[in-house]
Structure formats: C-alpha cells, structure tokens
Design a protein around this motif. Structure first.
Motif, PDB file in Angstrom:
ATOM      1  N   CYS A   1       0.812  -1.221   0.000  1.00  0.00           N
ATOM      2  CA  CYS A   1       0.000   0.000   0.000  1.00  0.00           C
ATOM      3  C   CYS A   1       0.841   1.264   0.000  1.00  0.00           C
ATOM      4  O   CYS A   1       0.458   2.258  -0.598  1.00  0.00           O
ATOM      5  CB  CYS A   1      -0.933   0.020   1.206  1.00  0.00           C
ATOM      6  N   PHE A   2       1.995   1.239   0.667  1.00  0.00           N
ATOM      7  CA  PHE A   2       2.751   2.481   0.788  1.00  0.00           C
ATOM      8  C   PHE A   2       3.606   2.795  -0.434  1.00  0.00           C
ATOM      9  O   PHE A   2       4.321   3.778  -0.445  1.00  0.00           O
ATOM     10  CB  PHE A   2       3.569   2.474   2.084  1.00  0.00           C
TER      11      PHE A   2
ATOM     12  N   ALA B   1       0.837   6.008  -1.490  1.00  0.00           N
ATOM     13  CA  ALA B   1       0.160   6.374  -0.243  1.00  0.00           C
ATOM     14  C   ALA B   1      -1.217   6.980  -0.487  1.00  0.00           C
ATOM     15  O   ALA B   1      -2.135   6.778   0.313  1.00  0.00           O
ATOM     16  CB  ALA B   1       1.030   7.333   0.558  1.00  0.00           C
TER      17      ALA B   1
ATOM     18  N   THR C   1      -3.425   6.179  -2.802  1.00  0.00           N
ATOM     19  CA  THR C   1      -4.364   5.073  -3.008  1.00  0.00           C
ATOM     20  C   THR C   1      -4.651   4.368  -1.692  1.00  0.00           C
ATOM     21  O   THR C   1      -5.791   4.005  -1.409  1.00  0.00           O
ATOM     22  CB  THR C   1      -3.808   4.074  -4.042  1.00  0.00           C
ATOM     23  N   CYS C   2      -3.608   4.196  -0.878  1.00  0.00           N
ATOM     24  CA  CYS C   2      -3.766   3.549   0.425  1.00  0.00           C
ATOM     25  C   CYS C   2      -4.743   4.341   1.302  1.00  0.00           C
ATOM     26  O   CYS C   2      -5.654   3.767   1.908  1.00  0.00           O
ATOM     27  CB  CYS C   2      -2.404   3.443   1.107  1.00  0.00           C
ATOM     28  N   CYS C   3      -4.563   5.643   1.347  1.00  0.00           N
ATOM     29  CA  CYS C   3      -5.464   6.487   2.152  1.00  0.00           C
ATOM     30  C   CYS C   3      -6.880   6.462   1.593  1.00  0.00           C
ATOM     31  O   CYS C   3      -7.852   6.387   2.342  1.00  0.00           O
ATOM     32  CB  CYS C   3      -4.940   7.915   2.197  1.00  0.00           C
TER      33      CYS C   3
ATOM     34  N   CYS D   1     -13.262   2.971   1.132  1.00  0.00           N
ATOM     35  CA  CYS D   1     -13.084   1.822   0.228  1.00  0.00           C
ATOM     36  C   CYS D   1     -14.199   1.705  -0.822  1.00  0.00           C
ATOM     37  O   CYS D   1     -13.912   1.398  -1.977  1.00  0.00           O
ATOM     38  CB  CYS D   1     -12.954   0.535   1.028  1.00  0.00           C
TER      39      CYS D   1
ATOM     40  N   CYS E   1      -7.129  -4.122   0.630  1.00  0.00           N
ATOM     41  CA  CYS E   1      -5.814  -4.244  -0.019  1.00  0.00           C
ATOM     42  C   CYS E   1      -5.963  -4.698  -1.471  1.00  0.00           C
ATOM     43  O   CYS E   1      -5.216  -4.266  -2.344  1.00  0.00           O
ATOM     44  CB  CYS E   1      -4.929  -5.212   0.756  1.00  0.00           C
TER      45      CYS E   1
ATOM     46  N   CYS F   1      -6.996  -1.726  -3.507  1.00  0.00           N
ATOM     47  CA  CYS F   1      -5.837  -0.842  -3.670  1.00  0.00           C
ATOM     48  C   CYS F   1      -4.870  -1.399  -4.718  1.00  0.00           C
ATOM     49  O   CYS F   1      -4.362  -0.654  -5.550  1.00  0.00           O
ATOM     50  CB  CYS F   1      -5.110  -0.667  -2.336  1.00  0.00           C
ATOM     51  N   GLN F   2      -4.626  -2.710  -4.691  1.00  0.00           N
ATOM     52  CA  GLN F   2      -3.735  -3.328  -5.667  1.00  0.00           C
ATOM     53  C   GLN F   2      -4.300  -3.188  -7.083  1.00  0.00           C
ATOM     54  O   GLN F   2      -3.562  -2.871  -8.024  1.00  0.00           O
ATOM     55  CB  GLN F   2      -3.517  -4.804  -5.324  1.00  0.00           C
TER      56      GLN F   2
ATOM     57  N   ARG G   1      -3.790   0.425  -8.214  1.00  0.00           N
ATOM     58  CA  ARG G   1      -2.403   0.697  -8.613  1.00  0.00           C
ATOM     59  C   ARG G   1      -2.090   0.077  -9.970  1.00  0.00           C
ATOM     60  O   ARG G   1      -1.421   0.690 -10.803  1.00  0.00           O
ATOM     61  CB  ARG G   1      -1.435   0.147  -7.546  1.00  0.00           C
TER      62      ARG G   1
END
Length: 146
Positions: A16-17, A20, A22-24, A30, A101, A104-105, A108
C-alpha cells in the motif's frame, strides 16, 4: 497464435505504501475506491455497490455470502486483460480476507497500465465538401442559381 507470457502484479497485495494516496483512499473510503477502479477499468462505476447490497440482502435472508462477487470478477478480469499470473483461488482469498488491499492493488495496477498508454489525437481539419450552389427565387417565382 503465440501464448502470452504471464507476469506478476506490478505491486504486491500489501504494498500500500508504494502509493500512499491510493492507500489512504482505500482506508478512508473503500466503496469510493472500488467505484473508481470499476469505472477506470471500463465497467459501470456503481457496480461495486452490488457487493455491499447483495451481501446485506442475502444475509438478511439467512444466506451468508463470503465472497464479494464484483471484487472477485473485476480482479479476475484485470488479471486476464493485463496478463497477470494468478488463479481464481488466490483471487477468492484476496477478495475475502484482504478486500481493501485487493481494491488498492487493482487501483495501482490500472493506474500503472494507463500511464503507459499512448493516445493519438487527429488534429487535421475536416475535409470541405463542395455542394450545390446557393439558389434564390426571383419575384416571378423562378429559381435562379448564381
């Protein structure tokens, strides 16, 4: 037709980092991230809302559902379109146990693949088509061309 060589995801499930923002986005909202991923992938942006609604409705009817169908389907489609290694079993595990997660993946991956895309814009003017000369009518009702 030659077989396409498969590759790994460009980032790991728990990376995730690496991005960042996208992680946030995934952590704080979500459902919004899921809708963004769906839209950017070319599907209906509201499609991930079916995961939330179908799970709640089925649970209320006494039918537990653990696998979010939209997340699983999009994850599998992304793997297929971009030639990523994996299996349905791994997609199910990621969708069930690491849903945020997983979104998020996927985000990305789509961002990274869209970054490599080249868009060609044709700026040539439209061709001029010669048509009939303008016509006019004189005072006696006779059509006159110039």
């Amino acid at each position: 037709m030659a077989a396409q060589s498969l590759r790994d995801w460009k980032s790991g499930l728990f990376d995730c980092f690496e991005d960042a923002s996208t992680c946030c986005y995934g952590f704080w909202c979500c459902p919004c991230l899921a809708c963004t991923v769906s839209g950017r992938f070319g599907e209906n942006s509201c499609l991930p809302l079916c995961d939330m609604c179908s799970t709640a409705v089925l649970a209320a009817c006494g039918i537990p559902i653990f696998v979010p169908p939209v997340a699983l389907s999009l994850r599998s489609s992304i793997r297929n379109r971009y030639g990523i290694k994996g299996s349905i079993c791994k997609d199910i595990a990621a969708s069930c146990f690491c849903l945020t997660c997983s979104w998020c993946q996927m985000h990305r991956e789509i961002k990274d693949n869209n970054k490599d895309r080249v868009v060609i814009i044709n700026t040539q003017p439209a061709p001029v088509v010669m048509g009939q000369p303008p016509m006019a009518m004189n005072q006696h009702g006779v059509i006159v061309t110039s």
